[in-house]
Design a protein around this motif. Structure first.
Motif, PDB file in Angstrom:
ATOM      1  N   GLU C 409       0.800  -1.228   0.000  1.00 44.23           N
ATOM      2  CA  GLU C 409       0.000   0.000   0.000  1.00 44.23           C
ATOM      3  C   GLU C 409       0.832   1.277   0.000  1.00 44.23           C
ATOM      4  OE1 GLU C 409      -3.997   0.754  -0.524  1.00 44.23           O
ATOM      5  OE2 GLU C 409      -2.431   2.170   0.081  1.00 44.23           O
TER       6      GLU C 409
ATOM      7  N   SER D  44      -3.716  -0.880  -8.542  1.00 44.55           N
ATOM      8  CA  SER D  44      -4.480   0.357  -8.681  1.00 44.55           C
ATOM      9  C   SER D  44      -3.602   1.573  -8.489  1.00 44.55           C
ATOM     10  CB  SER D  44      -5.611   0.409  -7.645  1.00 44.55           C
ATOM     11  OG  SER D  44      -5.057   0.742  -6.384  1.00 44.55           O
ATOM     12  N   CYS D  62      -1.392  -1.171  -4.386  1.00 42.70           N
ATOM     13  CA  CYS D  62      -1.951   0.172  -4.498  1.00 42.70           C
ATOM     14  C   CYS D  62      -0.788   1.130  -4.610  1.00 42.70           C
ATOM     15  CB  CYS D  62      -2.774   0.525  -3.269  1.00 42.70           C
ATOM     16  SG  CYS D  62      -4.138  -0.596  -2.995  1.00 42.70           S
TER      17      CYS D  62
END
Ligand SMILES: Cc1ncc(C[n+]2csc(CCOP(=O)(O)OP(=O)(O)O)c2C)c(N)n1
Ligand SMILES: Cc1ncc(C[n+]2csc(CCOP(=O)(O)OP(=O)(O)O)c2C)c(N)n1
Ligand code: SF4
Ligand code: SF4
Ligand SMILES: [Mg+2]
Ligand SMILES: [Mg+2]
Lengths: 283, 558, 558, 283
Positions: C409, D44, D62
């Protein structure tokens, strides 16, 4: 051609390079349009093509690689009286700067964009560019370029560009005529100029282009989008040059009252009282 | 007296409107206001809150202790209860099932339904709050009528009325003076400062917490006759601003850390081409996407050393909305005077938080474009990069003087802007550009000193922490034991070092207070002055450091 | 003995080939070689030159004084004559009209024509050079045959022969040993280092002076079975490398300052996602496009403080091709071990210049991927960002373990990689990432010390200036008066400070030697250690600083 | 649909947001294709759409706003066994990331790209996106968006994309079917998914789309490029959904022997002896 208006300056281009003719054609086009050097701004990115503003006595803005369009657009917004022309390479315009191309077309500011399309990265010594043909072998593409070549004409037409043309630096007279039309067009105009690079592109040579290019006939109607798309798909044995697509539509300035009317933004006097009034919102 | 009220709930429940109305009413009554916003990076749900601190005296910071909680859901009470004073209050709808002696469980929703507009329940709650503070009704109608159209207006006024009836009086506070302030946040103040400087072109790409500037300017686009252009990306945004500035208009761009990262190449371009440029960098916690809606001061060195190679540039950290207005204006003058990029650093804390300040004084500011007044022609040749003692060359607007060209280059170039390969010219041009830094030093504003002379402890802080630190110094000095002072830096690059050297002498402890993890400002000071901080107060959880937290950290064995 | 020969002319006249052949021949004869290249940012015309320095002893720098000039045009003689020794020589074609006692005006072109290939005139000149140095013919044929195919080969050999006849013998030099060296430049050494580290994916966008790395790797693509992908821009290049590394292969990207500027956002991503990454930054003079084909060390702080926010990263400056090979290899191990971005800094001087070094010793190096050996499953859950003492979490390759996901992330996240808004988790994760810097410090290589112990003067330098400074120290110490030493930094971030503190004590003068205008390294040292340099030797005209220039600057009242 | 393979996770999306259906359709499509979560990688950028990898138990990457395609392409090159899917917004894919879109199409790596096209910047609270209709009023576009909206379908077709489709998040069954085809397609596949944003796009609502979208009939032949271009130009009163264009051609891997054959790059063992041999070039 009056040498005194646009004198010949020394260039750093290779002898025989297609850029020389583009420079000459541009000077001639400006003379046809009766533009004085100080009324014109030539903007570029970085590359062999990008050196052009150095070699013409207009105003010049040599910016960053791939970033010619944003300052050009903004300069035109700031001063609508400037004739703004972008000269940049295929790597610059379609590679590093690809995103600006797409969105500059959408914005439709009244500038003219000449892409010196040598299907190669010239200044950095010969890597494949977005327009390199499949199989083109270079130092970085030892197996030949694998990527589908980008067709800038098709791209521009479908994005809604109002003036889409191709020219060949080997035909300076025709090139000049297309340039004149492009500069006259109200809105963003794209002219992809086939430009032999004698040092690094040993595939797409003068001969190669000469064998293939043909001028669009007088019967060709550049107003028909679907036809234009079909025509723009032609690449290979035959390569059409001329105005592929043309459409009149309101440009960026036409949509904003205070830009359209009155003096250019740069000359507008700011009404400080109005600005002071804005403070009332916060009471 | 200072009071602190929290309004909290899930995103989308209407807290913004409630906070806006309460702020405005309190402000119009003449109170000093300081509002902080805490929101998540989502549009609905989650937990967001506003904290409205108001007082009959000057306030410079938000507070952690709460006097009241207006809870739109149960989570709000649970999350913030530990910060509620023993004699505080909670206002919530009766449907919220919670037990606490301080809770007023009110018929907010059913009252709203009776009024015929279920959306007005928030103003029922606000009516109750006003009653608790024993504040009369004057001014409420105006605020409501400015905010709501049609039948919603009387309904909302009714809601206030009904809310007023639901609780008893609890506090007594009266503003000392007539309202003559404005209530503004950092983003709006920056935008106004730019407009006051004659900004005509703003290009940006949306990015929290910098979007507020673009929003405000866009709203004024037609009235002010300026162009606000949403670019395709940050690279386009900054290169557009440079193009507009080259063409002669004042131009600005703004973004947060991630977008600024995409701009650093063009910052070098601005310095090389010597095209004036103002860039706003609004920090948020990173790296990468990080905490999009929260605050931090982690970009200090990244911004100061942005751009490859060595370039002249100025970096100014904005302290609060008032400072932001004047400094933004100053940034344009400095950019034009030295033909350099000037970077304004803020953060989410500055951008989003609203406070009362004196209306900006336009008579104090003056716009100076520093354009050459010379007439050039083919015979009197113009040299864009003429080498001068100051390092600054005459600037003219392209397209205005027949026979004259403005050639600007990204390569190393000679005085005319022609590309050069000469080492000698390179040296001269690089020296010329860097020479601006010397003259820029004379322009520097020393930090603001607050607190007691001959302090034992001197805090060093920068930008938006200035006010919390200032308030902390006040609180600490009021305890009477040690003497505290602080230097609140605005200009940070080049670093003004006079006051620091002067005040730093004889101090027992130097403490840097920063909203980051590694003490970047302390490191900058060490680099520029050799002065070493003794300890640090750092915070990097994305929440703003308050004066109260600074004070309590000082207690904690600091 | 050391000799220094210059080959100069307009771009496109074939100097590259001449230099290549002369280097190879001299190297095969067992000489030590150091070659520098000076070229303009154009393809034809202008003035370019090579300097080939060779010796029967170790050499570590280029030289300014010339023993010989091979001039392909008159400009070459005019430009460089002032550097030619009184007893030096010039070789030029008879058509070049110039008067100087040292000039051998030879029938280069007409001889070539007689041979039947006008292109071979360069080798006629080289034949003459070999004769001047009284070097025999052994080895020449091999070099020619490796370089030329078909009838060009015998023609070029013939050219050498003919050239040999045109001049008398002048010098006597003999290599001391058999040839067991390789002749390699910095770009090639970096590429080989990466291949030795098991590089499988290189993405880049052409930019001088970093293109050489991509060129070399691309040439080996099929043999080595690696992917070399020319990206559409530098942003794609670095994001591709991150994607490839995430998926489990060793990946690298490379560029110069302007391209690096476009990468800084993703450097933060690499740190946040904890995806290992190696980036090469090859400096050239800036800002903006600057001097594309020249050298500088102006990006130091820009690179060290690249990326918004505070991140763990390592920066290693490469000293020379040998160092470049081993350090590039080491960079991959460190990137994998700490799951961070590692940046290798070089410059045009390093990239393009060729020298003799010992063949790289593959037995000295070991690849360690530092992947987790644990088996995870639905029951033994994998946490990509598990908080550990070292700050490093277990890394696995996605797609290999049924029931296990690798979620990476860019937002702040918890141990599983889930987006969080929690301040507590933020603190833990930010601490975890930054903790790596502590452990990284234990990995640091102290700078190389050269010169005399208890030196009066200590030079501090970094990267590619190491060897010129080393040679300067030797020269200065040989004068016998003062004692000189130098610390040659390779690792620069975090900054190793032990040896600096130790050696810095008791030194009379600390002098930073840097290829930039403001002394960036001195400032870094001040920031990190408080140590202040007494004076600087700086150069920023785009031309490399030589040992001789350092020595002469020391004479000049330093 | 087996909940145990792809469990429902809590999302941060607004109730009623079109993204919910896209997520469900994706899960269903993966079940149809019999993909296990660990075999799939969802990549993404940043935005509301960009949060999708958080809400599905596959591998997830991400990255940065606008930069989803480059890592996705590289991950596929590194490990051809991964099913690589990109989920990103219209701002992300066509705005900030526009350049990567163009060149990813040219590269033709075998990944599937789902653009959640809500014709707005959702996460940053409602600015115009490249696909916003002309005249769409927002906080930043108080006079309405002036730029010609980008037609991603046309763009992809003319750039040579081998699979170009449109779907509507309001028709989950059809969306799923198109997704399945897109993932099956060998090469880069683009699916633009009309996705109502109930919070910020008050123009292009469920109703708006429902009134306009229609499925391409069985008689529609997606192999005809000119016809596809004509069809892709339809936007306004009628909006076609389905596979607009389809063409089989060699993907990136097919052009490189050692990628095509044998184990994925990530599993290949490096032959250090070969690398050592390279040193011979420098003797
Ligand atoms: C950010 C950045 N990346 C890369 C470069 C290096 N560079 C300079 S020109 C060029 C490409 C030139 O190709 P093209 O635009 O086709 O121009 P040409 O030289 O062929 O006219 C590149 C990659 C740069 N200057 N800046
Ligand atoms: C470099 C950078 N610029 C800007 C942003 C702010 N940003 C986050 S999401 C977003 C746009 C979202 O729009 P879209 O891609 O259409 O996604 P949606 O939210 O509509 O699904 C922007 C501008 C960012 N994170 N990074
Ligand atoms: S390298 Fe090619 S493009 Fe560049 S000047 Fe020479 S011929 Fe022209
Ligand atoms: S703001 Fe729009 S796109 Fe984002 S979650 Fe809400 S409805 Fe969906
Ligand atoms: Mg080109
Ligand atoms: Mg969107």
């Amino acid at each position: 051609m009056s040498q005194s208006v646009f004198p010949n300056l020394e260039t750093a281009w290779c002898p025989g390079c297609g850029n020389h003719n583009i420079l000459s054609a541009l000077k001639e086009a400006l003379i046809v349009l009766d533009k004085k050097p100080y009324e014109v701004l030539v903007v570029s990115g970085i590359g062999q093509a990008g050196k052009l503003p150095q070699y013409i006595t207009t105003n010049g803005f040599c910016g960053l690689h791939g970033r010619a369009l944003p300052p050009a657009v903004a300069a035109k917004i700031a001063n609508k009286n400037l004739t703004v022309i972008v000269n940049s390479g295929d790597g610059d315009s379609y590679g590093e700067g690809g995103n600006h191309l797409i969105h500059t077309i959408r914005r439709n500011v009244d500038i003219t964009h000449f892409v010196h399309d040598n299907q190669i990265y010239g200044l950095t010594k010969g890597q494949a560019s977005p327009t390199s043909d499949i199989g083109h072998v270079t130092d970085v593409q030892p197996n030949g370029s694998n990527n589908m070549p980008l067709n800038p004409m098709l791209l521009a037409i479908v994005l809604g560009c109002g003036f889409v043309a191709r020219a060949f630096s080997g035909n300076q007279e025709h090139l000049k005529a297309v340039m004149v039309e492009g500069i006259r067009h109200k809105g963003y105009a794209l002219i992809d100029i086939l430009q032999p690079c004698v040092s690094f592109n040993k595939v797409n040579t003068y001969q190669w282009y000469n064998d293939r290019v043909y001028k669009l006939g007088d019967d060709y109607e550049p107003e028909n989008k679907l036809k234009a798309i079909e025509k723009a798909m032609e690449w290979g044995e035959k390569i059409p040059i001329g105005i592929l697509y043309r459409e009149e539509k309101p440009d960026f300035h036409a949509k904003i009252d205070f830009l359209m009317n009155g003096s250019p933004l740069v000359d507008k006097v700011i009404d400080m009282e109005k600005i002071k009034e804005f403070m009332k919102d916060f009471r | 007296m200072i009071y602190n009220i929290l309004i909290g709930g899930a995103a989308g429940l209407g807290m913004e409107t409630m906070a806006f109305i309460l702020e405005k009413i309190l402000k119009r009554k003449g109170f000093e206001i300081f509002v902080t916003q805490d929101y998540m990076s989502r549009v609905r749900g989650g937990h967001n809150f506003f904290q409205i601190r108001f007082a009959d005296e000057a306030i410079d910071s938000h507070g952690d202790e709460l006097d009241g909680i207006i809870a739109l859901d149960k989570e709000t009470i649970q999350t913030h209860l530990n910060r509620l004073k023993a004699d505080g209050f909670i206002i919530a709808d009766e449907e919220i099932d919670f037990r606490d002696a301080r809770l007023y469980s009110l018929t907010l929703k059913s009252t709203a339904k009776t009024i015929g507009n279920s959306k007005v329940f928030g103003n029922v709650a606000l009516g109750a709050v006003l009653k608790l503070f024993n504040l009369d009704f004057t001014g409420i109608e105006d605020v409501i009528n400015e905010k709501f159209q049609g039948e919603a207006a009387p309904q909302n006024i009714k809601a206030f009325n009904e809310g007023y009836k639901l609780v008893p009086e609890k506090y007594a506070i009266q503003a000392k003076r007539k309202d003559d302030q404005i209530l503004i946040n950092g983003s709006e103040a920056i935008a106004l400062g730019a407009l006051a400087a004659g900004l005509k072109f703003y290009s940006g790409y949306p990015m929290t917490p910098a979007t507020g500037i673009m929003n405000y300017l866009a709203a004024k686009m037609n009235e002010a006759e300026i162009i606000v252009e949403q670019a395709e990306d940050e690279i386009a945004a900054i290169n557009m601003a440079i193009g507009a500035s080259y063409a002669g208009v004042r131009a600005m761009t703004g973004t947060s850390g991630g977008g600024f990262a995409l701009m650093v190449e063009a910052i070098g371009l601005s310095a090389m081409q010597e095209v004036p440029l103002v860039i706003v960098e609004m920090q948020r916690p990173g790296p990468a996407t990080g905490f999009p809606t929260r605050t931090e001061q982690g970009d200090l060195k990244f911004v100061i050393f942005s751009s490859p190679a060595e370039i002249p540039k100025m970096v100014i950290a904005l302290r609060d909305p008032e400072d932001a207005f004047y400094q933004t204006h100053r940034a344009f003058n400095l950019a034009d005077k030295y033909q350099i990029p000037v970077i304004l650093m803020g953060d989410q804390f500055l951008a989003d938080n609203t406070r009362t300040v004196s209306p900006f004084d336009f008579s104090k500011i003056k716009n100076n474009r520093h354009l050459s007044q010379q007439i050039y022609s083919e015979t009197k040749e113009y040299r864009r990069y003429e080498i001068t003692d100051s390092g600054v060359s005459p600037r003219i607007i392209p397209g205005k003087m027949p026979g004259t060209r403005v050639l600007t280059e990204s390569h190393e170039h000679d005085e005319y802007g022609h590309i050069t390969e000469s080492g000698t010219i390179r040296n001269k041009m690089h020296d010329k550009r860097l020479r601006k830094m010397i003259y820029l030093k004379a322009e520097l504003q020393e930090p603001i000193f607050v607190g007691e002379e001959n302090a034992d402890t001197l805090f060093l802080t920068w930008g938006s922490l200035s006010n919390p630190v200032k308030e902390a110094v006040k609180l600490l000095n009021s305890r009477g034991k040690d003497r505290y002072g602080a230097l609140l830096f605005g200009d940070i690059w080049p670093l003004p070092d006079k006051l620091l050297t002067e005040k730093g002498k004889g101090v027992k402890r130097l403490i840097n207070v920063e909203q980051n993890a590694t003490g970047l400002f302390a490191s900058l000071i060490r680099d520029c002055t050799g002065i070493q901080c003794d300890s640090s107060i750092l915070k990097y959880d994305g929440r703003p450091l308050s004066s109260q937290e600074i004070v309590s950290r000082m207690k904690g064995g600091e």
